[in-house]
Design an enzyme around this catalytic site. Sequence first.
Site, mmCIF file in Angstrom:
data_model
loop_
_atom_site.group_PDB
_atom_site.id
_atom_site.type_symbol
_atom_site.label_atom_id
_atom_site.label_comp_id
_atom_site.label_asym_id
_atom_site.label_seq_id
_atom_site.Cartn_x
_atom_site.Cartn_y
_atom_site.Cartn_z
ATOM 1 C CG MET A 202 -1.796 1.240 1.343
ATOM 2 S SD MET A 202 -3.051 1.077 2.650
ATOM 3 C CE MET A 202 -2.029 0.854 4.107
ATOM 4 C CE1 TYR B 192 4.499 -5.155 12.283
ATOM 5 C CE2 TYR B 192 3.619 -3.594 13.883
ATOM 6 C CZ TYR B 192 4.081 -3.880 12.610
ATOM 7 O OH TYR B 192 4.130 -2.885 11.669
ATOM 8 C CB THR C 183 2.029 -5.505 7.769
ATOM 9 O OG1 THR C 183 1.472 -6.310 6.719
ATOM 10 C CG2 THR C 183 3.081 -4.565 7.189
#
Length: 295
Positions: free
Chosen positions: A12, A125, A62
């Site tokens: 993106m 993460y 992600t």
Amino acid sequence: MTRVFVTGAGGMLGRDLLAVLATRGDLTVTAATRADLDVTDAGAVRAAVAGHDVVLNTAAWTDVDGAERDEAAATAVNGDAVAHLARACAEHGARLVHVSTDYVFAGDADTPYAEDAPTDPINAYGRSKLAGERAVVRFLPETGYLVRTAWLYGAHGRNFVTTMLGLAATREHLDVVDDQQGQPTWSYALATRLVALVDAALAGRAPAGTYHGTCTGQTTWYGLARAAFTLAGLDPDRVRPTTSDRFPRPAARPAYSVLGHDRWAEAGLPPLPDWHDALSDAFASPTAPTPWKVA
């Protein structure tokens, strides 16, 4: 001609970054998607970086919940691969602009996190992204740039805004969490700022180090969903507030992801726009995806 190398070019943010770079006639751009370059391969990274003046790294793992299940795999992409890029940039004399995250913070503050606030990630993460940040600081103390962002949405790929408007077609009401504070950030606005940071760095105006690339202001996921519904011509009262415990996830989420933006002044740049304004601009953009054009 400044030679720019973009990793994660199929994502993106990467796609928006390429769109911004395409407007510049003074840059030569090389783009690498996941299929083009395995960023966990140190030799391949070294060869790819050679011949470039600037590397913009948007490649990342992600999947926040996936990282909780396989932290080693997430760290290979978000930590080890960033170290490969930083070493290669140091070897070839290139600057590195690396995109990081608000998840390096604990999320227990009640005022915006400054760029130099202590890090303390609460999930795998965040730990994987912090490993990448430390690699940039270690190998590129004078030519490495960290840009932390959060709550990204944009025209390409999966994101919260598109998901909410897609669900609006099949559900009368949506229950959205109202106990996490953050800064919705349009990926195109961030891409524009990353290119401006490159310009400032090459001109010697931007000191190396950490910057916060989020829109100003703050809201909750519930507030963002209502704003998106309004812009799409839908009734925002179809969005109802709820709490995070209604949606248990493998990875804990920070309750407070609001970042401060003081360091942009050192680079002679303003902060990103207010999140309301950026969201309106995103909906008005010719590249806005079909679900955003309900009105």
